[in-house]
Scaffold this motif. Structure first.
Motif, PDB file in Angstrom:
ATOM      1  N   ASP A 162       0.857  -1.190   0.000  1.00  0.00           N
ATOM      2  CA  ASP A 162       0.000   0.000   0.000  1.00  0.00           C
ATOM      3  C   ASP A 162       0.894   1.241   0.000  1.00  0.00           C
ATOM      4  O   ASP A 162       1.400   1.656   1.039  1.00  0.00           O
ATOM      5  CB  ASP A 162      -0.922  -0.035   1.240  1.00  0.00           C
ATOM      6  N   GLU A 163       1.104   1.770  -1.213  1.00  0.00           N
ATOM      7  CA  GLU A 163       1.975   2.948  -1.338  1.00  0.00           C
ATOM      8  C   GLU A 163       1.259   4.221  -0.889  1.00  0.00           C
ATOM      9  O   GLU A 163       1.899   5.210  -0.537  1.00  0.00           O
ATOM     10  CB  GLU A 163       2.461   3.103  -2.788  1.00  0.00           C
TER      11      GLU A 163
ATOM     12  N   LYS B 227       1.539   2.574   7.000  1.00  0.00           N
ATOM     13  CA  LYS B 227       0.984   1.263   7.389  1.00  0.00           C
ATOM     14  C   LYS B 227       1.843   0.137   6.795  1.00  0.00           C
ATOM     15  O   LYS B 227       2.106  -0.886   7.444  1.00  0.00           O
ATOM     16  CB  LYS B 227      -0.465   1.164   6.886  1.00  0.00           C
ATOM     17  N   THR B 228       2.305   0.349   5.567  1.00  0.00           N
ATOM     18  CA  THR B 228       3.162  -0.654   4.914  1.00  0.00           C
ATOM     19  C   THR B 228       4.457  -0.851   5.709  1.00  0.00           C
ATOM     20  O   THR B 228       4.896  -1.983   5.926  1.00  0.00           O
ATOM     21  CB  THR B 228       3.458  -0.213   3.451  1.00  0.00           C
ATOM     22  N   VAL B 229       5.039   0.246   6.171  1.00  0.00           N
ATOM     23  CA  VAL B 229       6.267   0.137   6.988  1.00  0.00           C
ATOM     24  C   VAL B 229       5.955  -0.574   8.309  1.00  0.00           C
ATOM     25  O   VAL B 229       6.701  -1.456   8.754  1.00  0.00           O
ATOM     26  CB  VAL B 229       6.887   1.536   7.253  1.00  0.00           C
ATOM     27  N   SER B 230       4.818  -0.208   8.934  1.00  0.00           N
ATOM     28  CA  SER B 230       4.467  -0.785  10.246  1.00  0.00           C
ATOM     29  C   SER B 230       4.262  -2.301  10.183  1.00  0.00           C
ATOM     30  O   SER B 230       4.597  -3.010  11.128  1.00  0.00           O
ATOM     31  CB  SER B 230       3.155  -0.195  10.774  1.00  0.00           C
ATOM     32  N   ILE B 231       3.682  -2.755   9.065  1.00  0.00           N
ATOM     33  CA  ILE B 231       3.424  -4.202   8.946  1.00  0.00           C
ATOM     34  C   ILE B 231       4.655  -4.919   8.394  1.00  0.00           C
ATOM     35  O   ILE B 231       5.155  -5.874   8.993  1.00  0.00           O
ATOM     36  CB  ILE B 231       2.184  -4.455   8.057  1.00  0.00           C
TER      37      ILE B 231
ATOM     38  N   GLY C 272      16.442  -5.699  -5.288  1.00  0.00           N
ATOM     39  CA  GLY C 272      16.532  -4.764  -6.412  1.00  0.00           C
ATOM     40  C   GLY C 272      15.287  -3.909  -6.444  1.00  0.00           C
ATOM     41  O   GLY C 272      14.254  -4.304  -5.893  1.00  0.00           O
ATOM     42  N   PRO C 273      15.340  -2.731  -7.028  1.00  0.00           N
ATOM     43  CA  PRO C 273      14.219  -1.793  -6.959  1.00  0.00           C
ATOM     44  C   PRO C 273      13.023  -2.182  -7.813  1.00  0.00           C
ATOM     45  O   PRO C 273      13.181  -2.530  -8.980  1.00  0.00           O
ATOM     46  CB  PRO C 273      14.838  -0.485  -7.475  1.00  0.00           C
TER      47      PRO C 273
ATOM     48  N   TYR D  52       7.253  -0.195  -0.549  1.00  0.00           N
ATOM     49  CA  TYR D  52       7.266  -1.673  -0.462  1.00  0.00           C
ATOM     50  C   TYR D  52       8.712  -2.159  -0.654  1.00  0.00           C
ATOM     51  O   TYR D  52       9.203  -2.987   0.109  1.00  0.00           O
ATOM     52  CB  TYR D  52       6.334  -2.255  -1.528  1.00  0.00           C
ATOM     53  N   THR D  53       9.393  -1.620  -1.672  1.00  0.00           N
ATOM     54  CA  THR D  53      10.797  -1.985  -1.936  1.00  0.00           C
ATOM     55  C   THR D  53      11.668  -1.693  -0.707  1.00  0.00           C
ATOM     56  O   THR D  53      12.493  -2.522  -0.304  1.00  0.00           O
ATOM     57  CB  THR D  53      11.340  -1.183  -3.147  1.00  0.00           C
ATOM     58  N   ALA D  54      11.450  -0.530  -0.113  1.00  0.00           N
ATOM     59  CA  ALA D  54      12.255  -0.142   1.068  1.00  0.00           C
ATOM     60  C   ALA D  54      12.029  -1.114   2.222  1.00  0.00           C
ATOM     61  O   ALA D  54      12.983  -1.530   2.892  1.00  0.00           O
ATOM     62  CB  ALA D  54      11.896   1.273   1.492  1.00  0.00           C
ATOM     63  N   THR D  55      10.768  -1.479   2.450  1.00  0.00           N
ATOM     64  CA  THR D  55      10.501  -2.396   3.578  1.00  0.00           C
ATOM     65  C   THR D  55      11.179  -3.739   3.335  1.00  0.00           C
ATOM     66  O   THR D  55      11.719  -4.347   4.269  1.00  0.00           O
ATOM     67  CB  THR D  55       8.987  -2.625   3.808  1.00  0.00           C
TER      68      THR D  55
END
Ligand SMILES: NC(=O)C1=CN([C@@H]2O[C@H](COP(=O)(O)OP(=O)(O)OC[C@H]3O[C@@H](n4cnc5c(N)ncnc54)[C@H](O)[C@@H]3O)[C@@H](O)[C@H]2O)C=CC1
Ligand SMILES: CCCCCC(=O)/C=C/[C@H]1[C@H](O)CC(=O)[C@@H]1C/C=C\CCCC(=O)O
Length: 265
Positions: A95-96, A101-105, A142-143, A150-153
């Motif tokens: 979820d961009e 929320k994406t980072v938290s999960i 890879g990106p 999402y990639t960062a997480t």
């Protein structure tokens, strides 16, 4: 092979987590299923009770982004099963738009789950034979331009797994911690990469997303589950990242040093 072992799988109501639960049960383990979706989780438990017997699985409702819920449910699982040998941090979203929320999960949830599991495994079980599997992604190596957060997480999950696995080894915990990095898999998560309410400002990249999915070709959950089982059984690896693509599975060879290009200042 896994008889007497107790496994916990987060995000197990559907998709990859459900496939991991099946392969664990087929190999003799007991499985504590953990998911925020209690309707699907309880339905799956009924189905698995019929298939494998009522003493093999139990569903627990919890949100991995909540410290309180995750800690409470962890204690409930210990009370029910007595111990945990295998812990899989699998729950994840794409979820961009709601990127926090994406980072938290995807990242904080993995850190939370790993610390809970590691603390229990090193104390109660002396670590021996215990294993933690963190589900990252090829986007952890890879990106994936359509989903930067999402990639960062997922890069975070790979980096965290590599560092905490070394800490576990150096501290003598006896717990192996590895990452699983699948390419695109046929689950509902894939839909999130194509929906405007999830992609947000990157909705204009939806055709790039589709071309990447076509290039990599969708893999089935059963293929990823086989790689997951391999990672549990392979006692020779700690801090590894196992890539799963349509053509097969392979361990990543990380460079000892990154290659750099000097500049003049
Ligand atoms: N489907 C794909 O192409 C790929 C998926 N992955 C990763 O695999 C993992 C599983 O994804 P899929 O099975 O594809 O997705 P899915 O959407 O089919 O299943 C995800 C499950 O996680 C649960 N969940 C979501 N948020 C949660 C939370 N806060 N607490 C507890 N449970 C929660 C959902 O209810 C659902 O049951 C994720 O970490 C994902 O990033 C990695 C590479 C490829
Ligand atoms: C050091 C380089 C390693 C390269 C690993 C790799 O193959 C990465 C591929 C990504 C590429 O940069 C462009 C992409 O989109 C690839 C990511 C592909 C799939 C991500 C799966 C997404 C998901 O989790 O569902």
């Amino acid at each position: 092979m896994l008889k007497g072992k107790v496994a916990v799988v987060s995000g197990s109501a559907q998709g990859l987590g459900k496939a991991f639960t099946h392969i664990l049960l087929e190999n003799g383990a007991q499985v504590a299923m953990l998911d925020v979706n209690h309707v699907m989780g309880q339905e799956l438990q009924v189905q698995l009770n019929h298939q494998y017997g009522s003493d093999r699985t139990q569903f627990f409702k919890a949100d991995v982004s909540s410290d309180q819920q995750f800690t409470d449910v962890f204690q409930e699982i210990i009370s029910k099963f007595g111990h945990i040998n295998i812990f899989c941090n699998n729950a994840g979203i794409a979820d961009e738009k709601n990127w926090e929320k994406t980072v938290s999960i995807n990242l904080s949830g993995v850190v939370r789950g790993t610390y809970l599991a590691l603390d229990h495994m090193k104390k109660e079980n002396g670590g021996n034979g215990c294993v933690i599997i963190n589900v990252a992604s090829l986007a952890g190596l890879g990106p994936f331009p359509s989903a930067p957060v999402y990639t960062a997480t997922k890069h975070g999950v790979v980096g965290f797994t590599r560092a905490i696995s070394m800490a576990s080894q150096v501290s003598g915990y006896g717990v192996r911690i590895n990452a699983l990095c699948p390419s695109f898999v046929r689950t509902t998560l894939i839909d999130s990469f194509k929906q405007e309410d999830k992609t947000g400002q990157f909705y204009n990249l939806v055709s790039l997303t589709q071309s990447l999915i076509d290039k990599f070709t969708l893999i089935e959950v059963e293929q990823v589950a086989k790689a997951f089982l391999h990672l549990i059984k392979d006692e020779s690896v700690n801090g590894a990242a196992l890539v799963v693509k349509s053509e097969g599975a392979a361990y990543v060879t990380f460079p000892k040093e990154v290659e750099t290009t000097p500049i003049s200042l």
